[in-house]
Design a protein around this motif. Structure first.
Motif, PDB file in Angstrom:
ATOM      1  N   HIS A  13       0.849  -1.199   0.000  1.00  0.00           N
ATOM      2  CA  HIS A  13       0.000   0.000   0.000  1.00  0.00           C
ATOM      3  C   HIS A  13       0.882   1.245   0.000  1.00  0.00           C
ATOM      4  O   HIS A  13       0.835   2.049   0.938  1.00  0.00           O
ATOM      5  N   PRO A  14       1.696   1.440  -1.043  1.00  0.00           N
ATOM      6  CA  PRO A  14       2.638   2.567  -1.040  1.00  0.00           C
ATOM      7  C   PRO A  14       1.954   3.923  -0.968  1.00  0.00           C
ATOM      8  O   PRO A  14       2.522   4.873  -0.429  1.00  0.00           O
ATOM      9  N   GLU A  15       0.729   4.028  -1.468  1.00  0.00           N
ATOM     10  CA  GLU A  15       0.010   5.303  -1.413  1.00  0.00           C
ATOM     11  C   GLU A  15      -0.296   5.715   0.024  1.00  0.00           C
ATOM     12  O   GLU A  15      -0.433   6.900   0.315  1.00  0.00           O
ATOM     13  N   ASP A  16      -0.367   4.759   0.930  1.00  0.00           N
ATOM     14  CA  ASP A  16      -0.634   5.061   2.339  1.00  0.00           C
ATOM     15  C   ASP A  16       0.611   5.550   3.067  1.00  0.00           C
ATOM     16  O   ASP A  16       0.529   5.970   4.222  1.00  0.00           O
ATOM     17  N   GLU A  17       1.757   5.490   2.437  1.00  0.00           N
ATOM     18  CA  GLU A  17       3.022   5.834   3.084  1.00  0.00           C
ATOM     19  C   GLU A  17       3.481   7.259   2.795  1.00  0.00           C
ATOM     20  O   GLU A  17       4.466   7.721   3.363  1.00  0.00           O
ATOM     21  N   GLU A  18       2.795   7.966   1.909  1.00  0.00           N
ATOM     22  CA  GLU A  18       3.250   9.285   1.441  1.00  0.00           C
ATOM     23  C   GLU A  18       3.503  10.265   2.585  1.00  0.00           C
ATOM     24  O   GLU A  18       4.538  10.921   2.618  1.00  0.00           O
ATOM     25  N   ASP A  19       2.556  10.384   3.510  1.00  0.00           N
ATOM     26  CA  ASP A  19       2.707  11.364   4.591  1.00  0.00           C
ATOM     27  C   ASP A  19       3.841  10.978   5.539  1.00  0.00           C
ATOM     28  O   ASP A  19       4.588  11.838   6.003  1.00  0.00           O
ATOM     29  N   ALA A  20       3.983   9.694   5.824  1.00  0.00           N
ATOM     30  CA  ALA A  20       5.072   9.255   6.694  1.00  0.00           C
ATOM     31  C   ALA A  20       6.422   9.532   6.044  1.00  0.00           C
ATOM     32  O   ALA A  20       7.356   9.989   6.706  1.00  0.00           O
ATOM     33  N   VAL A  21       6.526   9.290   4.752  1.00  0.00           N
ATOM     34  CA  VAL A  21       7.784   9.549   4.043  1.00  0.00           C
ATOM     35  C   VAL A  21       8.111  11.039   4.081  1.00  0.00           C
ATOM     36  O   VAL A  21       9.251  11.421   4.379  1.00  0.00           O
ATOM     37  N   ARG A  22       7.139  11.881   3.786  1.00  0.00           N
ATOM     38  CA  ARG A  22       7.391  13.338   3.828  1.00  0.00           C
ATOM     39  C   ARG A  22       7.846  13.773   5.222  1.00  0.00           C
ATOM     40  O   ARG A  22       8.761  14.597   5.363  1.00  0.00           O
ATOM     41  N   THR A  23       7.225  13.212   6.245  1.00  0.00           N
ATOM     42  CA  THR A  23       7.608  13.550   7.616  1.00  0.00           C
ATOM     43  C   THR A  23       9.047  13.128   7.897  1.00  0.00           C
ATOM     44  O   THR A  23       9.840  13.898   8.455  1.00  0.00           O
ATOM     45  N   VAL A  24       9.399  11.923   7.492  1.00  0.00           N
ATOM     46  CA  VAL A  24      10.753  11.420   7.727  1.00  0.00           C
ATOM     47  C   VAL A  24      11.780  12.244   6.966  1.00  0.00           C
ATOM     48  O   VAL A  24      12.848  12.556   7.499  1.00  0.00           O
ATOM     49  N   VAL A  25      11.470  12.627   5.751  1.00  0.00           N
ATOM     50  CA  VAL A  25      12.395  13.456   4.973  1.00  0.00           C
ATOM     51  C   VAL A  25      12.639  14.777   5.702  1.00  0.00           C
ATOM     52  O   VAL A  25      13.784  15.225   5.835  1.00  0.00           O
ATOM     53  N   GLU A  26      11.597  15.391   6.205  1.00  0.00           N
ATOM     54  CA  GLU A  26      11.771  16.660   6.935  1.00  0.00           C
ATOM     55  C   GLU A  26      12.576  16.469   8.208  1.00  0.00           C
ATOM     56  O   GLU A  26      13.447  17.286   8.523  1.00  0.00           O
ATOM     57  N   TYR A  27      12.287  15.403   8.948  1.00  0.00           N
ATOM     58  CA  TYR A  27      13.050  15.127  10.169  1.00  0.00           C
ATOM     59  C   TYR A  27      14.517  14.865   9.822  1.00  0.00           C
ATOM     60  O   TYR A  27      15.419  15.361  10.502  1.00  0.00           O
ATOM     61  N   ALA A  28      14.762  14.063   8.789  1.00  0.00           N
ATOM     62  CA  ALA A  28      16.139  13.729   8.407  1.00  0.00           C
ATOM     63  C   ALA A  28      16.919  14.977   8.018  1.00  0.00           C
ATOM     64  O   ALA A  28      18.092  15.124   8.359  1.00  0.00           O
ATOM     65  N   ARG A  29      16.264  15.873   7.301  1.00  0.00           N
ATOM     66  CA  ARG A  29      16.930  17.134   6.936  1.00  0.00           C
ATOM     67  C   ARG A  29      17.191  17.992   8.175  1.00  0.00           C
ATOM     68  O   ARG A  29      18.281  18.541   8.327  1.00  0.00           O
ATOM     69  N   ALA A  30      16.203  18.109   9.026  1.00  0.00           N
ATOM     70  CA  ALA A  30      16.320  18.975  10.205  1.00  0.00           C
ATOM     71  C   ALA A  30      17.373  18.469  11.187  1.00  0.00           C
ATOM     72  O   ALA A  30      18.127  19.263  11.759  1.00  0.00           O
ATOM     73  N   PHE A  31      17.435  17.143  11.379  1.00  0.00           N
ATOM     74  CA  PHE A  31      18.326  16.578  12.389  1.00  0.00           C
ATOM     75  C   PHE A  31      19.554  15.901  11.794  1.00  0.00           C
ATOM     76  O   PHE A  31      20.350  15.323  12.519  1.00  0.00           O
ATOM     77  N   LYS A  32      19.672  15.941  10.444  1.00  0.00           N
ATOM     78  CA  LYS A  32      20.782  15.257   9.760  1.00  0.00           C
ATOM     79  C   LYS A  32      20.824  13.773  10.152  1.00  0.00           C
ATOM     80  O   LYS A  32      21.879  13.203  10.443  1.00  0.00           O
ATOM     81  N   SER A  33      19.653  13.174  10.151  1.00  0.00           N
ATOM     82  CA  SER A  33      19.484  11.778  10.574  1.00  0.00           C
ATOM     83  C   SER A  33      19.789  10.800   9.450  1.00  0.00           C
ATOM     84  O   SER A  33      19.662  11.125   8.273  1.00  0.00           O
ATOM     85  N   ARG A  34      20.151   9.587   9.856  1.00  0.00           N
ATOM     86  CA  ARG A  34      20.198   8.455   8.941  1.00  0.00           C
ATOM     87  C   ARG A  34      18.800   7.830   8.949  1.00  0.00           C
ATOM     88  O   ARG A  34      18.181   7.711   9.999  1.00  0.00           O
TER      89      ARG A  34
END
Length: 147
Positions: A13-34
């Protein structure tokens, strides 16, 4: 704040993952996370069930899941986000918890799926991960993504 984020995705169900992915991308950028992206291929459970599938089916399913996970991550994650791909095999919530320990995740991110009556409750895998995780867990509902 978060060095290692484990993102659990359901490639069915990849369409259900869009918001989680966007959130993780923002967190990864903000915190320089792996980012460690995991998908789990359920096992057959009983050997009786496995006997209905051709020999080597499970290994083929794992290889295909790995291929799909890499393609999904390539499409969804921008360059500059350090990421790792993990294909678990077994009970979904147990695999997520196991790999959270392996990668020393300080945050697990999961999607809440399918709107409706069940939208008011967490699904069984998310609920178990929330209950048993040794780190923070963020359950992203559709429409709740940052940005």
């Amino acid at each position: 704040m978060y060095k290692d984020i484990l993102l659990a995705v359901d490639l069915g169900h990849p369409e259900d993952e869009e918001d989680a992915v966007r959130t993780v991308v923002e967190y990864a950028r903000a915190f320089k996370s792996r980012v460690h992206i995991i998908t789990v291929v359920p096992d057959f459970g009983m050997s009786l069930v496995g006997s209905f599938f051709p020999k080597g089916f499970e290994q083929g399913a794992l290889a295909e899941a790995d291929k799909q996970l890499h393609a999904y991550a390539q499409e969804k994650f921008p360059d500059g986000i350090t990421r790792r791909h993990i294909v678990g095999h077994g009970v979904i919530y147990k695999e997520i918890l196991h790999y959270a320990g392996v990668v020393k995740a300080d945050l697990i991110v999961m999607s809440a799926h399918r709107l409706g009556l069940e939208d008011y409750l967490l699904g069984p895998n998310a609920a178990r991960v929330v209950r048993h995780a040794d780190c923070s867990v963020l359950v992203v509902r559709q429409g709740d993504a940052a940005g």
